[in-house]
Scaffold this active site. Structure first.
Site, PDB file in Angstrom:
ATOM      1  N   LYS B  55       0.856  -1.181   0.000  1.00 21.97           N
ATOM      2  CA  LYS B  55       0.000   0.000   0.000  1.00 21.97           C
ATOM      3  C   LYS B  55       0.895   1.235   0.000  1.00 21.97           C
ATOM      4  O   LYS B  55       1.968   1.233   0.608  1.00 21.97           O
ATOM      5  CB  LYS B  55      -0.881  -0.034   1.255  1.00 21.97           C
ATOM      6  CG  LYS B  55      -1.943   1.045   1.347  1.00 21.97           C
ATOM      7  CD  LYS B  55      -2.847   0.808   2.569  1.00 21.97           C
ATOM      8  CE  LYS B  55      -3.920   1.864   2.723  1.00 21.97           C
ATOM      9  NZ  LYS B  55      -4.832   1.555   3.858  1.00 21.97           N
ATOM     10  N   SER B 130      -9.656   1.389   2.831  1.00 26.57           N
ATOM     11  CA  SER B 130      -8.773   2.241   2.057  1.00 26.57           C
ATOM     12  C   SER B 130      -7.681   1.472   1.328  1.00 26.57           C
ATOM     13  O   SER B 130      -7.020   2.034   0.454  1.00 26.57           O
ATOM     14  CB  SER B 130      -8.116   3.279   2.985  1.00 26.57           C
ATOM     15  OG  SER B 130      -7.322   2.622   3.961  1.00 26.57           O
ATOM     16  N   SER B 154     -10.144  -1.173   6.943  1.00 24.76           N
ATOM     17  CA  SER B 154      -9.549  -0.839   5.642  1.00 24.76           C
ATOM     18  C   SER B 154      -8.859  -1.988   4.926  1.00 24.76           C
ATOM     19  O   SER B 154      -8.482  -1.857   3.764  1.00 24.76           O
ATOM     20  CB  SER B 154      -8.558   0.323   5.783  1.00 24.76           C
ATOM     21  OG  SER B 154      -9.242   1.541   5.778  1.00 24.76           O
TER      22      SER B 154
END
Lengths: 474, 465
Positions: B55, B130, B154
């Protein structure tokens, strides 16, 4: 009108730990700009704080020395504000739970001991240093994250002199504990003054003015004295004191307005989520306290009561902690406290100064200086000889060796001295007449001649006595 | 291919496909912020030569790390996050910095500054966020492991929407050092795999005490993949009644029932629990206040002074103001304002402190039951992945407040939590979530393995290129 002066001090002292409060970066005062920094100090995204154990230890020592109640649960909070010298956009501090509360520092006010209460001591981190040039600003992040303790006094001081004494004493305590270099000129100790005036006897406090960033003890004293004068005049003329922050201008010796208070800034304090509360076990606190060096007040008491030094001598030794430690070390080898003190404070220090050295850099070992003092004391050598020996000791040589090598041993052999005295008297008949005619100087001259013949080794007391005796017989 | 399958290949070849296919896949999914080229080096270890995506809020030395925000558009870290070092040591090969909601503050991956990440199963739908980019790259079969972060859900929500396994272990289990934060007290490193065994293996690599993260735990790291078994005979599993009742989707409920039935058949004890409904309705507001308050402080370092995208001005103050005004999307600024508001001295008691008290009450309420059991089970989401343009969510309904927000309990209490697929609805994957007691990751993997066996949903890949 007469006014009561109310002064409180907020003092920041940098802890002299090897690394920073929340990062492993080193810190040296004179390091090249932005070299003593790492990703934590400049708050790169994703970095996390890690509490410096040594800093906590030092804060605990200071708290204990100043008689504060220590909070064994160490907690930190965020103080939020934007400023270019504050990399994270918040400072990690101890707003809600300072490491220590309610302490005391005692100052000696013309022989009277006065208690200045300390409200709190908390740990926090320093900001970066900014240099504002004509149209640009340079930032040195070396100082960012350096551990600080803030020592907040109660408003217990009533004059510039008291404030100066408080700061001096605090500086001395920080030095003795070796928790801070406490050098105001280098910024490792910084002082903010809060001062207000109220009509004499009144219980209502006046409006408080803050004087920021005072960088010497003299300036603290001068700034307070000026501010007392300024505020008195304003009040005498029916004016009111503005709540404001001022700074001291060294050139004009006055304080000038920096900024007016526009209501209190909301720092949005909240507990630092990246540091869980740290429980310091009681055993650890006790072991920290046990390992603490002796503090100046205790030393002074010991010097006077155990060693029989005068109050003045004791204070001379305490002026510099390394001098006191040197003296303590000397006393492991000698019993002659008074003589040790004199030789250290006057002779060695004087000599060092002449040679551009200090007690911290000298090669003269305390043990050696003790030996020298003892040799004078038991009349192995004269004090005049000892002064010469001391010069040779500057290179780190042992006094006994020097004395031996130079054949300096003081002669206390009566027959040897007697022989020399007789020679001198025979050679100087005029001096004998002078002496008989009451000229005391002649005695000194004759003794001097004997000493000269003995190459300085004759015991001066014995020589003097012998000369007198022989003179009386001639 | 999953990790086991890749391991059969020569170490040199394990990441070849990933490096090759990722560009084409990205053209379809918009899942990558920065590609990382193959440096040709390979190293032995638990993840020797295995392609991994990170990420884009994970700091990588020398590789741009933007957190999908304009303000960090040009930011190149000078240090590696703790987990990056661990992954490198285990032999992992990084192929991409994956898309995410800006600064991880979102649940859709629509707020990335490069635009939304698309779901491999249906490019008109979201991946969830996310950690959407990481989820998409695993679901599309590019990498068998992708790292994300999980502050509310997330990792576990996008795992449900993309049909893969998403793990958020206990708070302190994995070092957060080097992860661009969202909310420190809720942030966890999490990750995606395509099956439970790979998930267990990944934790062996990622977990462990790190002196640079004071909140990281000293608890020993177990050999999760070796001790993994699917025996649930003595396990007591709670069914999250409030969530089940709040949901309206019959297919999801039916798949969930079947899992529960399967666990029963395998000898697990099942108990339906109902927590205080008022507390459950507070999950989202409590999270929202705490997360935004911490976030507004956490991101105060983004000022353009030392790094990142600076917008000039005539004074330091102006530079900071201009940088922050232009650098964040309005969505982020709104969150900062809310966070700041709840931190103000006059509001803090009524907002942040109250939220923290409610958080504690919620944790106590859940732990009261969970401590006597081994896991808490619920559907991970109330629907399949929503459409990209969906705006019809009723944010005051129980379905939303409880059904879509229950996984934040794992963040409130720092509990290990895993989402895994349990089937499909309308050809879109649906997921189930299991939350266990702190540092009982081994239990969590065991129960998850049983669930995987029951559903048969393993290594679900949706190839898009």
């Amino acid at each position: 009108m007469n006014y009561d002066v109310v002064v409180g001090l907020e003092i920041h002292a940098e802890l002299n730990t090897k690394t920073k409060m929340f990062s492993g970066a080193p810190y040296h005062f004179k390091a090249e700009a932005n070299t003593d920094t790492n990703e934590i100090d400049i708050a790169l995204p994703g970095t996390l704080p890690c509490v410096n154990h040594e800093a906590v230890k030092k804060a605990i020592e200071l708290c204990h020395a100043l008689e504060l109640k220590i909070d064994p649960l160490v907690r930190f909070d965020r103080k939020n504000y934007y400023y270019s010298d504050l990399p994270k956009g918040y400072q990690i501090t101890q707003q809600f739970h300072p490491i220590g509360r309610d302490g005391h520092l005692y100052i000696d006010l013309d022989g009277v001991r006065k208690d200045i209460r300390i409200n709190r001591i908390h740990m926090e981190e320093d900001t970066a240093k900014q240099f504002h040039l004509y149209d640009e600003t340079l930032i040195d992040f070396n100082r960012a994250g350096v551990p600080l303790v803030e020592i907040v006094s109660e408003p217990d001081m009533q004059s510039g002199q008291e404030a100066a004494l408080y700061v001096e004493k605090l500086k001395q305590t920080l030095n003795y504990l070796d928790v801070s270099d406490a050098r105001m000129e280098e910024g490792s100790m910084r002082c903010d003054v809060n001062i207000s005036l109220k009509p004499q006897g009144s219980t209502v406090f006046g409006t408080k003015v803050e004087i920021k960033n005072l960088n010497s003890i003299a300036n603290i004293k001068d700034a307070i004295e000026y501010e007392i004068k300024r505020q008195s005049e304003v009040l005498d003329n029916g004016g009111t004191i503005d709540q404001e922050t001022r700074r001291f201008d060294e050139k004009t010796m006055t304080t000038v307005t920096m900024r007016k208070k526009e209501g209190n800034v909301d720092y949005k304090f909240f507990p630092e989520p990246n540091i869980f509360p740290i429980r310091i076990q009681d055993e650890e606190i006790q072991s920290i306290i046990k390992a603490m060096p002796e503090l100046p007040d205790a030393k002074q008491k010991r010097y006077i009561e155990e060693y029989g030094l005068s109050d003045y001598d004791a204070k001379q030794l305490l002026l510099n902690k390394n001098l006191a430690f040197y003296f303590d070390e000397m006393m492991r080898y000698s019993k002659n406290a008074k003589a040790c003190c004199n030789w250290l404070v006057s002779e060695l220090q004087g000599l060092l100064q002449k040679n551009g050295q200090t007690i911290e850099t000298t090669k003269v070992e305390p043990k050696s200086l003790s030996k020298l003092v003892d040799m004078v004391n038991d009349q192995t050598i004269s004090s005049k000889q000892a002064k010469d020996v001391l010069v040779d000791m500057l290179d780190g040589n042992d006094p006994e060796k020097i004395v031996e090598e130079k054949g300096m041993k003081q002669v206390s052999d009566t027959s040897m001295i007697e022989k020399l005295v007789d020679e001198v008297l025979d050679e100087n008949p005029n001096s004998i007449i002078d002496y008989k005619n009451g000229k005391d100087r002649a005695l000194g001259f004759l003794v001097g001649q004997v000493m000269k013949k003995s190459k300085g080794q004759a015991n001066p007391q014995m020589t003097s006595a012998m000369v007198k005796e022989k003179l009386s017989k001639r | 291919m999953n990790i086991d399958e890749l391991m059969v290949l020569d170490i040199k070849d394990r990441a070849n496909e990933a490096y090759k296919k990722i560009h084409e896949v990205n053209d379809k999914l918009n899942a990558v912020i920065t590609f990382i080229d193959d440096d040709g080096k390979r190293k032995e270890g638990k993840l020797a030569g295995i392609p991994v995506a990170l990420k884009d809020n994970i700091s990588t030395k020398g590789i741009r790390t933007t957190a999908a925000s304009d303000i960090l558009d040009n930011y190149i870290p000078v240090y590696d996050a703790a987990i990056v070092t661990k992954l490198k040591e285990a032999g992992a090969k990084f192929v991409a910095k994956a898309s995410m909601d800006e600064l991880a503050m979102g649940g859709t991956n629509r707020t990335a500054n490069i635009g939304p990440c698309l779901n491999p199963y249906d490019d008109t739908r979201i991946t969830g966020g996310s950690s959407g980019g990481s989820a998409a790259l695993v679901a599309a079969g590019i990498v068998p492991l992708a790292i994300g972060s999980d502050t509310g859900d997330s990792v576990r929500k996008p795992a449900a929407y993309c049909g893969i396994v998403g793990v958020k272990p206990s708070y302190g289990r994995i070092s957060r050092y080097g992860i661009i934060p969202y909310a420190s007290s809720l942030d966890h490193v999490g990750y995606f795999t395509t099956n439970v065994k790979d998930a267990a293996l990944a934790l062996e690599v990622l977990a462990g005490r790190d002196d640079k993260d004071m909140t990281s735990s000293f608890a020993p790291v177990e050999n999760y993949s070796e001790i993994l078994n699917s025996d649930v005979k003595d396990k007591k599993i709670l069914v999250f009644g409030n969530v089940y009742d709040a949901l309206n989707d019959e297919v999801i409920k039916d798949r969930f029932d079947k899992v529960v039935e399967g666990l029963k058949e395998r000898g697990a004890t099942i108990k339906v629990v109902h927590f205080d409904d008022d507390l459950m309705k507070c999950l989202f507001p409590t999270y929202f206040i705490i997360a935004n308050a911490e976030a507004t402080a956490n991101h105060s370092n983004l000022d353009g002074v030392r790094f990142g995208h600076r917008v000039d001005g005539t004074s330091m103050e102006e530079i900071m103001t201009n940088t922050r005004t232009r650098g964040f999307s309005s969505f982020i600024k709104k969150r900062f304002v809310i966070g700041s508001y709840s931190l103000f001295e006059e509001n803090q008691e009524r907002l942040l402190k109250k939220a923290q008290r409610v958080r504690r009450l919620i944790v106590e309420e859940v732990l009261k039951e969970l401590k006597e059991a081994d896991g808490l089970l619920a559907p991970a989401a109330g629907t399949i992945a929503p459409k990209l343009d969906n705006t019809s969510t009723d944010e005051l309904s129980d379905e939303y407040l409880i059904g879509e927000n229950h996984m934040v309990i794992g963040n409130f209490a720092g509990l290990p939590s895993i989402t895994l697929p349990m089937g499909y609805k309308d050809e879109m994957p649906i997921g189930i979530n299991l939350t266990c007691n702190a540092f009982k990751e081994a239990d969590m993997f065991d129960i998850a393995q049983a669930i995987e066996n029951i559903t048969g949903c393993k290594d679900m890949i949706k190839e898009v290129a």
